[in-house]
Design a protein around this motif. Structure first.
Motif, PDB file in Angstrom:
ATOM      1  N   PRO A  11      73.703  67.229  16.151  1.00  0.00           N
ATOM      2  CA  PRO A  11      74.787  66.623  15.384  1.00  0.00           C
ATOM      3  C   PRO A  11      74.285  65.806  14.202  1.00  0.00           C
ATOM      4  O   PRO A  11      74.920  65.781  13.146  1.00  0.00           O
ATOM      5  CB  PRO A  11      75.496  65.735  16.420  1.00  0.00           C
ATOM      6  N   ILE A  12      73.160  65.127  14.382  1.00  0.00           N
ATOM      7  CA  ILE A  12      72.602  64.347  13.272  1.00  0.00           C
ATOM      8  C   ILE A  12      72.177  65.275  12.139  1.00  0.00           C
ATOM      9  O   ILE A  12      72.429  65.007  10.959  1.00  0.00           O
ATOM     10  CB  ILE A  12      71.430  63.473  13.766  1.00  0.00           C
ATOM     11  N   GLY A  38      79.850  52.727  18.138  1.00  0.00           N
ATOM     12  CA  GLY A  38      78.483  52.242  18.259  1.00  0.00           C
ATOM     13  C   GLY A  38      77.652  53.112  19.185  1.00  0.00           C
ATOM     14  O   GLY A  38      78.126  53.569  20.216  1.00  0.00           O
ATOM     15  N   GLY A  39      76.405  53.335  18.808  1.00  0.00           N
ATOM     16  CA  GLY A  39      75.493  54.098  19.653  1.00  0.00           C
ATOM     17  C   GLY A  39      75.595  55.592  19.511  1.00  0.00           C
ATOM     18  O   GLY A  39      75.011  56.338  20.297  1.00  0.00           O
ATOM     19  N   ILE A  40      76.322  56.055  18.478  1.00  0.00           N
ATOM     20  CA  ILE A  40      76.539  57.497  18.356  1.00  0.00           C
ATOM     21  C   ILE A  40      75.573  58.161  17.381  1.00  0.00           C
ATOM     22  O   ILE A  40      75.522  59.374  17.291  1.00  0.00           O
ATOM     23  CB  ILE A  40      78.006  57.781  17.950  1.00  0.00           C
ATOM     24  N   GLY A  41      74.815  57.350  16.619  1.00  0.00           N
ATOM     25  CA  GLY A  41      73.772  57.934  15.771  1.00  0.00           C
ATOM     26  C   GLY A  41      73.944  57.713  14.280  1.00  0.00           C
ATOM     27  O   GLY A  41      73.286  58.376  13.480  1.00  0.00           O
ATOM     28  N   GLU A 167      80.540  62.820  15.455  1.00  0.00           N
ATOM     29  CA  GLU A 167      81.137  63.253  16.722  1.00  0.00           C
ATOM     30  C   GLU A 167      80.169  63.063  17.884  1.00  0.00           C
ATOM     31  O   GLU A 167      78.951  62.945  17.703  1.00  0.00           O
ATOM     32  CB  GLU A 167      81.538  64.731  16.620  1.00  0.00           C
ATOM     33  N   VAL A 168      80.727  63.057  19.093  1.00  0.00           N
ATOM     34  CA  VAL A 168      79.897  63.017  20.296  1.00  0.00           C
ATOM     35  C   VAL A 168      79.204  64.360  20.478  1.00  0.00           C
ATOM     36  O   VAL A 168      79.532  65.352  19.823  1.00  0.00           O
ATOM     37  CB  VAL A 168      80.745  62.679  21.539  1.00  0.00           C
ATOM     38  N   GLU A 202      79.131  62.281  33.108  1.00  0.00           N
ATOM     39  CA  GLU A 202      79.664  60.925  33.122  1.00  0.00           C
ATOM     40  C   GLU A 202      79.400  60.179  31.825  1.00  0.00           C
ATOM     41  O   GLU A 202      80.030  59.171  31.531  1.00  0.00           O
ATOM     42  CB  GLU A 202      79.065  60.134  34.292  1.00  0.00           C
ATOM     43  N   CYS A 203      78.435  60.653  31.028  1.00  0.00           N
ATOM     44  CA  CYS A 203      78.045  59.950  29.803  1.00  0.00           C
ATOM     45  C   CYS A 203      78.927  60.309  28.611  1.00  0.00           C
ATOM     46  O   CYS A 203      78.747  59.752  27.515  1.00  0.00           O
ATOM     47  CB  CYS A 203      76.577  60.240  29.469  1.00  0.00           C
ATOM     48  N   ARG A 204      79.833  61.272  28.789  1.00  0.00           N
ATOM     49  CA  ARG A 204      80.840  61.589  27.793  1.00  0.00           C
ATOM     50  C   ARG A 204      80.263  61.992  26.429  1.00  0.00           C
ATOM     51  O   ARG A 204      80.894  61.775  25.394  1.00  0.00           O
ATOM     52  CB  ARG A 204      81.767  60.384  27.580  1.00  0.00           C
ATOM     53  N   GLY A 205      79.050  62.516  26.407  1.00  0.00           N
ATOM     54  CA  GLY A 205      78.476  62.965  25.137  1.00  0.00           C
ATOM     55  C   GLY A 205      78.002  61.851  24.235  1.00  0.00           C
ATOM     56  O   GLY A 205      77.748  62.072  23.039  1.00  0.00           O
ATOM     57  N   LEU A 206      77.847  60.629  24.771  1.00  0.00           N
ATOM     58  CA  LEU A 206      77.437  59.482  23.965  1.00  0.00           C
ATOM     59  C   LEU A 206      75.911  59.384  23.941  1.00  0.00           C
ATOM     60  O   LEU A 206      75.291  59.135  24.983  1.00  0.00           O
ATOM     61  CB  LEU A 206      78.032  58.200  24.547  1.00  0.00           C
ATOM     62  N   PRO A 207      75.265  59.578  22.796  1.00  0.00           N
ATOM     63  CA  PRO A 207      73.795  59.641  22.748  1.00  0.00           C
ATOM     64  C   PRO A 207      73.106  58.417  23.328  1.00  0.00           C
ATOM     65  O   PRO A 207      72.160  58.547  24.102  1.00  0.00           O
ATOM     66  CB  PRO A 207      73.503  59.790  21.247  1.00  0.00           C
ATOM     67  N   LEU A 208      73.556  57.225  22.955  1.00  0.00           N
ATOM     68  CA  LEU A 208      72.898  56.016  23.445  1.00  0.00           C
ATOM     69  C   LEU A 208      72.991  55.920  24.958  1.00  0.00           C
ATOM     70  O   LEU A 208      72.025  55.539  25.635  1.00  0.00           O
ATOM     71  CB  LEU A 208      73.528  54.779  22.785  1.00  0.00           C
ATOM     72  N   ALA A 209      74.151  56.279  25.527  1.00  0.00           N
ATOM     73  CA  ALA A 209      74.320  56.245  26.976  1.00  0.00           C
ATOM     74  C   ALA A 209      73.416  57.271  27.660  1.00  0.00           C
ATOM     75  O   ALA A 209      72.790  56.980  28.683  1.00  0.00           O
ATOM     76  CB  ALA A 209      75.783  56.502  27.333  1.00  0.00           C
ATOM     77  N   ILE A 210      73.349  58.469  27.098  1.00  0.00           N
ATOM     78  CA  ILE A 210      72.502  59.527  27.681  1.00  0.00           C
ATOM     79  C   ILE A 210      71.040  59.108  27.678  1.00  0.00           C
ATOM     80  O   ILE A 210      70.318  59.282  28.664  1.00  0.00           O
ATOM     81  CB  ILE A 210      72.697  60.844  26.891  1.00  0.00           C
ATOM     82  N   ILE A 211      70.589  58.534  26.571  1.00  0.00           N
ATOM     83  CA  ILE A 211      69.194  58.097  26.455  1.00  0.00           C
ATOM     84  C   ILE A 211      68.893  56.992  27.465  1.00  0.00           C
ATOM     85  O   ILE A 211      67.858  56.994  28.136  1.00  0.00           O
ATOM     86  CB  ILE A 211      68.906  57.629  25.011  1.00  0.00           C
TER      87      ILE A 211
END
Length: 831
Positions: A11-12, A38-41, A167-168, A202-211
């Motif tokens: 996505p980036i 926040g945290g999406i890149g 986007e997520v 469960e992380c809903r496609g959120l990069p910061l949460a996945i990391i």
């Protein structure tokens, strides 16, 4: 980025391509807004753009400004943006009350005839470009502006021409990112792989949460551990709700909860005391963790400061591995940062009430704020950093009574409470209230018996009050760059638990250390950064537990210096030493007689030998051990110099060395460990390294004629040559194999007689050269002869950059600057 297609790119990558397309092809879209949670890149995307060779070539200047909500509001944020832009333009910034218009005029004049790209990261409110002094981006001037924000409303108010929502991640992208972070453990079992897929969901496609989740599960090898992690993640405590911002905090709180050690949790939370986007010095924060008891009290006791600091660095690495901290902006890992979303989480956890010190608390319901705080009711912070605060409110004075840790860094506070009843206070950060904080009330410390860390650095205080005697639990006292502080009160002797004392100012008025310092027998680190300050005889030798000492001795008399050197040399625990020697005799005596040098217990040193009347031109090396020589009153072959240089990783040669014709005068073997070297103001040195003058240098590995010659400076990574008017060459003669093989940065400045940097043949051997900066060298030519480079040869190079209108290829080159060099000629062209 160009080679990616939309099916395989991230996505980036796709977002970057959208922005580049707008910049390349659309003359009517001059203001681009990148928005998303926040945290999406968003910031990562901006970093990719900032480092893009294409954009560097397209614009005369790329300007990056991090705005952030922690930067304040109104005029405060305007000044912050002005300061960053003027710094990029290398123009003066005025910080007085009437300076906004003057700064705006300077910015406008600096940018009015320039095609610029302005990157404004983390915008929280409207910025008036005209007030700041920024010429409005338009078709006529060809300028562009890109902002990032969490709110589409900000884009609208900034009159953005093109908005792009980040986007997520898709399911596939989310899985790939998680797998990269968590490692091969997901392939060790089909059961783990199935659970892992549900965790990713469960992380809903959120990069910061996945990391973050991937980092905390990286070492989990048991199916039961994964099953339990999924169960916890799905519990009410971390339930995923519709509000995406709140979902991020829930998931990140899960990552935080996986830390088993309360002390490591405390280390993480402690980093939130620093302002948003602040580069936190690793060495500094580790020492503060130690003073706070987060390291020694973790079921062990470290008898040596070095061992405790090693443990602290291991904690830093752990927090980076689980993605709760990230590397700072330097190349040497000297700093760490907290992502702004993760910092918001830490501030919510430590908030002393539902009214968090972070504005992001409004994103969470009262119930969820309570959940975040429930395990940390005894860890209460008051954090008001970088907000332009001049006066403390009644509410803030109330929090002084109940907070454990208070940070009021980077404000304009002029008055402190007269006598706060801060019985619970353990940490107090007041640093960088520069120019405003001039006085500490006499009774201010009366009720701070539990205070462990106090930082008053970069303030204008003139003295410490006598109530400092009440700080009986204080372990760390920081008074650096307090330019009006003259001395310490005699009551300093009451601080029997003090382990760290750092004070002094490069150009301050600090005159002497009180004799009561000798009562601080637990002191392990003493840094005195002031030149000309008197240290009474007998103090240093009394502090027998000192492991880290930084000291500059005034030029009173050789006997006085000899006495201090004798005391320093008696410290048997010393492992780190920064010291300026004023005579060759005292330097030789230390090398010959001192305990820490003879026993090789000094793991790090930074020595300056200044035997002249020249003022010290300190070069603060990132590489230690380090030796700096200033003046002429010695020869390069001096035994003590050779011995120290042989152990050094950094070397600085400064000011009129008439006894030195080149670096090799110091001996090839003595230079072999150097990673960094500065040569400055040596006005008689014509050639930095002269291989042709072989009579003086043993370049052979042995006496055998069949043995290849020894490599010259094989470990050198950084070389700076500046203010050298007679220097005509950096290198003369053939280059033995392996020479300069690790050189990555070469900086050349004010060398009026320099014609050639290297021959093309030598340049091809510099396989690791990434950075070449040349400025104010009017006669310079890049290489000796014209060459052509085939496309096959060119493909080996990292990238191509424009230098005064032509493209010059350099292997692994990341950036190359050539400023004010009148005769730089085009010497390399592509076929």
């Amino acid at each position: 980025m160009e080679g990616h297609n939309n099916n395989t790119s991230s996505p980036i990558d796709r977002t970057v391509q959208k922005i580049l397309s707008c910049i390349r092809d659309d003359d009517d879209r001059h203001k681009i807004g990148l928005w998303g949670m926040g945290g999406i890149g968003k910031t990562v995307t901006m970093k990719v753009l900032h480092n893009s060779p294409e954009l560097t070539a397209m614009f005369q200047m790329v300007i990056w400004v991090t705005v952030s909500k922690d930067g304040g509001r109104g005029e405060k944020i305007i000044r912050k943006v002005q300061k960053d832009i003027l710094k990029r333009l290398k123009l003066q910034f005025d910080d007085d009350d009437e300076s906004v218009e003057r700064n705006a005029s300077r910015i406008f004049q600096g940018l009015r005839n320039m095609k610029y790209l302005l990157l404004l990261d983390d915008l929280w409110e409207t910025l008036d470009l005209e007030i700041i002094g920024i010429p409005n981006p338009s078709r006529e001037n060809g300028c562009k502006m890109i902002i990032t924000t969490r709110s589409m409303v900000v884009c609208n108010k900034m009159e953005i021409d093109k908005t792009i929502k980040v986007e997520v991640l898709s399911k596939e992208e989310a899985w790939n990112l998680f797998r990269k972070k968590v490692g091969d453990v997901v392939d060790s079992s089909e059961d783990i792989k199935e659970i892992a897929a549900q965790v990713v969901g469960e992380c809903r496609g959120l990069p910061l949460a996945i990391i973050a989740i991937g980092g905390c599960l990286r070492d989990k090898n048991g199916v039961s551990e994964w099953r339990n992690a999924l169960k916890e993640l799905r519990s009410n405590k971390y339930e995923i709700i519709d509000e995406m911002e709140e979902s991020v905090f829930k998931i990140l709180k899960f990552s935080y909860d996986q830390i088993k050690s309360n002390n490591i949790k405390n280390c993480f939370l402690y980093c939130a005391l620093y302002p948003e986007d602040y580069g936190i010095p690793v060495k500094e924060v580790v020492r503060r963790w130690l003073a706070e008891g987060f390291i020694d009290d973790d079921g062990r006791y470290f008898s040596r400061l070095d061992d405790a600091c090693d443990r602290g660095h291991a904690i830093i690495n752990y927090l980076k591995d689980v993605s709760l901290l990230e590397d700072g902006n330097d190349s040497w890992s000297r700093y760490v940062k907290m992502h702004d979303v993760i910092r918001d989480l830490a501030l919510m956890i430590t908030s002393s009430s539902a009214s968090s010190s972070s504005s992001s608390s409004s994103l969470l319901s009262a119930h969820h704020q309570m959940v975040l705080q429930e395990e940390d009711v005894n860890n209460r912070f008051l954090v008001r950093t970088n907000m332009g605060i001049k006066e403390l409110s009644t509410e803030e004075e109330y929090y002084w009574r109940q907070s454990q840790r208070i940070s009021l860094m980077r404000n304009e506070i002029g008055n402190l409470p007269e006598n706060p009843r801060s019985l619970s206070l353990v940490t107090l950060f007041l640093q960088e209230n520069y120019g405003s904080l001039t006085r500490i009330p006499e009774s201010f410390f009366e009720h701070m018996h539990n205070l462990r860390v106090l930082d008053l650095s970069h303030t204008d205080i003139k003295e410490l009050p006598s109530s400092v005697s009440n700080l009986v639990s204080l372990r760390g006292l920081y008074l650096l760059e307090c330019r009006y502080l003259v001395t310490l009160p005699s009551q300093i002797g009451n601080l029997k638990k003090l382990q760290v004392l750092h004070l002094g100012c490069s150009y301050g008025k600090f005159e002497y250390l009180p004799i009561e310092i000798q009562q601080l027998t637990l002191l392990r680190s003493l840094q005195v950064k002031t030149g000309g300050m008197v240290v009474p005889n007998g103090i240093i030798s009394t502090l027998s537990l000192l492991e880290n000492l930084s000291l500059r001795v005034p030029d009173h008399s050789p006997k006085y210096e000899e006495s201090i050197v004798e005391e320093v040399g008696s410290l048997k625990q010393l492992t780190q030493l920064e010291f300026q020697f004023g005579t060759l005799e005292s330097f030789e005596h230390f090398v010959r007689e001192s305990y820490p040098w003879k026993n090789q217990s000094l793991k790090s040193f930074q020595f300056t030998l200044n035997c002249s009347n020249e003022e010290e031109r300190a070069s603060f090396s990132i590489y230690k051990p380090y030796l700096q020589l200033v003046g002429d009153n010695y020869t390069p072959s001096n035994t003590a110099i050779a011995e120290v240089l042989h152990r050094a990783n950094g070397f600085g040669l400064v000011s009129n060395h008439t006894n030195c014709q080149g670096l090799l005068d110091f001996g090839l073997k003595n230079l072999s460990q150097l990673k960094e070297c500065y040569v400055r103001e040596c006005k008689m040195m014509e050639i930095i390294i002269n291989i042709n003058n072989g009579n003086h240098y043993d370049l052979s590995a042995t006496s055998s004629t069949t043995t290849p010659p020894c490599a010259v400076l094989p470990n050198l990574e950084y070389l700076e040559v500046s203010d050298m008017p007679t220097t005509r060459a950096i290198w003369e003669g053939p280059m033995p194999p392996g020479s300069f093989s690790r050189l990555s940065s070469l900086i050349i400045c004010d060398c009026a007689n320099l014609r050639n940097i290297f021959t093309w043949g030598i340049l091809q051997q510099l396989s690791n050269l990434e950075r070449l900066e040349v400025s104010r060298c009017d006669t310079i030519q890049s290489v000796e002869r014209k060459v052509s480079i085939s496309e096959a040869e060119a493909s080996a190079f990292f990238c191509f950059v424009f230098v005064l209108g032509f493209i010059g290829p350099f292997h692994n080159q990341r950036f190359l600057n050539c400023k004010k060099c009148k005769r730089w000629e085009k010497k390399a062209t592509l076929k």
